[in-house]
Design an enzyme around this catalytic site. Structure first.
Site, PDB file in Angstrom:
ATOM      1  N   ARG A  69       7.442   0.162 -12.810  1.00 56.17           N
ATOM      2  CA  ARG A  69       7.628   0.820 -11.713  1.00 56.17           C
ATOM      3  C   ARG A  69       9.175   0.444 -10.715  1.00 56.17           C
ATOM      4  NH1 ARG A  69       3.286   2.881  -9.522  1.00 56.17           N
ATOM      5  NH2 ARG A  69       4.449   3.819  -7.292  1.00 56.17           N
ATOM      6  N   HIS A 121      -3.289   7.091  -0.444  1.00 58.48           N
ATOM      7  CA  HIS A 121      -2.330   6.577  -1.628  1.00 58.48           C
ATOM      8  C   HIS A 121      -1.494   5.226  -1.417  1.00 58.48           C
ATOM      9  CE1 HIS A 121      -4.062  10.252  -4.759  1.00 58.48           C
ATOM     10  NE2 HIS A 121      -4.843   9.761  -3.328  1.00 58.48           N
ATOM     11  N   CYS A 129       2.833  -9.440  -0.140  1.00 58.14           N
ATOM     12  CA  CYS A 129       2.888 -11.095  -0.627  1.00 58.14           C
ATOM     13  C   CYS A 129       0.669 -10.752  -1.077  1.00 58.14           C
ATOM     14  CB  CYS A 129       2.823 -12.185  -0.545  1.00 58.14           C
ATOM     15  SG  CYS A 129       2.649 -13.973  -0.817  1.00 58.14           S
ATOM     16  N   CYS A 132       0.023 -14.731   0.928  1.00 60.19           N
ATOM     17  CA  CYS A 132      -0.378 -15.189   2.442  1.00 60.19           C
ATOM     18  C   CYS A 132       0.162 -13.821   3.198  1.00 60.19           C
ATOM     19  CB  CYS A 132       1.678 -15.625   2.840  1.00 60.19           C
ATOM     20  SG  CYS A 132       2.937 -14.757   2.590  1.00 60.19           S
ATOM     21  N   CYS A 149       7.273 -13.812  -3.160  1.00 56.51           N
ATOM     22  CA  CYS A 149       7.487 -14.023  -1.840  1.00 56.51           C
ATOM     23  C   CYS A 149       8.204 -15.472  -1.739  1.00 56.51           C
ATOM     24  CB  CYS A 149       6.036 -13.899  -1.599  1.00 56.51           C
ATOM     25  SG  CYS A 149       5.629 -14.284  -0.054  1.00 56.51           S
ATOM     26  N   CYS A 151       6.778 -17.717  -0.805  1.00 58.03           N
ATOM     27  CA  CYS A 151       5.588 -19.036  -1.083  1.00 58.03           C
ATOM     28  C   CYS A 151       5.366 -18.728  -2.137  1.00 58.03           C
ATOM     29  CB  CYS A 151       4.570 -18.793   0.256  1.00 58.03           C
ATOM     30  SG  CYS A 151       3.714 -16.916  -0.558  1.00 58.03           S
ATOM     31  N   SER A 190      -2.454  19.412  -6.874  1.00 62.02           N
ATOM     32  CA  SER A 190      -3.826  20.163  -7.935  1.00 62.02           C
ATOM     33  C   SER A 190      -5.571  20.260  -7.026  1.00 62.02           C
ATOM     34  CB  SER A 190      -3.802  20.218  -9.281  1.00 62.02           C
ATOM     35  OG  SER A 190      -4.644  18.716  -9.139  1.00 62.02           O
ATOM     36  N   ALA A 230       7.152  24.994  -2.890  1.00 64.68           N
ATOM     37  CA  ALA A 230       6.927  24.791  -1.092  1.00 64.68           C
ATOM     38  C   ALA A 230       8.296  24.782  -0.764  1.00 64.68           C
ATOM     39  CB  ALA A 230       6.382  23.429  -1.529  1.00 64.68           C
TER      40      ALA A 230
HETATM   41 ZN   LIG Z   1       3.876 -15.470   0.339  1.00 64.69          ZN
END
Ligand SMILES: [Zn+2]
Length: 250
Positions: A69, A121, A129, A132, A149, A151, A190, A230
């Protein structure tokens, strides 16, 4: 190609039966080049979502999720809203669209200017994170797979993964808007995945008409079906709705 008479009927219904609420899905974003996940050739055909994008898999091995991703999320700025998104924003600005419910996580409705939006969604803009709860906004995501992060905690996009519950406030808002509208405009979905699947029937149970804009008829069982992309149909419909309102008595 949508028949003029059907466009006219839909525009008249939208003006005569307010308020209008829209429900959009992957179809409208696909026209902006956003990769689709479920369709043939989509991401989930290559990568089993149970392995890559379930909440359990994420907890076990977040790097795996980020490995597929990462690019998409980091390049979100490259995608632009299309005339379909813009037409919905125009209807809202004209006071003719009360609210927009979307299954999409790309933020293109907001980029187009829509303000009253429920993201069922979640979205790809925000990353938070797990340790934290600090929020980061794309594209300012720290490097690394998985990104971490300051941290040291693992970062998770604010999107709903498989097996994860929908954000309760978003779900509650969507149900309320569907129950309270006079027309529900269903675009590019759909209408098979819950809860989007139940929104058209909820609207109808409360007396609304369902108007669908899609390449082919979905499970929404719309009163009026406008066939086509559309990006082509919505600008035509918006123009007709605006013209229709001018004619209507105040
Ligand atoms: Zn963090």
């Amino acid at each position: 190609m949508v028949a003029e008479s059907t466009l006219g009927e839909a525009a008249a219904a939208i003006v005569a039966r307010p308020p209008l609420v829209a429900l959009t899905g992957a179809g409208i974003s696909a026209e902006s080049g956003i990769p689709t996940f479920r369709s043939p050739g989509g991401l989930w055909e290559k990568f089993d979502p149970a392995v890559y994008a379930s909440i359990e898999a994420f907890r076990r091995d977040p790097a795996k999720y980020w490995s597929i991703r990462g690019e998409f999320i980091r390049n979100l700025d490259a995608y632009r809203p299309n005339p379909g998104h813009l037409a919905l924003a125009e209807l809202e600005a004209a006071g003719l669209l009360r609210h927009l419910i979307t299954q999409n996580i790309d933020g293109l409705h907001q980029k187009a200017g829509s303000r009253s939006v429920t993201e069922l969604h979640g979205n790809l803009r925000e990353i938070f994170c797990l340790a934290c709860r600090r929020r980061y906004l794309a594209p300012r995501i720290p490097p690394g797979t998985p990104p971490r992060c300051d941290c040291g905690g693992v970062l998770k996009p604010n999107t709903v993964l498989f097996g994860e519950a929908l954000p309760p406030a978003a779900l509650e808002r969507a149900l309320r808007e569907a129950a309270g509208c006079g027309c529900l405009l269903v675009v590019g979905t759909s209408a098979l995945v819950q809860p989007a699947a139940s929104l058209p029937s909820i609207a109808r149970e409360h007396g609304a008409w369902v108007i669908e804009v899609n390449l082919e008829r979905s499970a929404a069982a719309a009163e009026l079906f406008l066939e086509g992309p559309a990006g082509v149909v919505l600008p035509q419909l918006a123009a007709r709705v605006l013209a229709e309102r001018e004619k209507a008595p105040r």
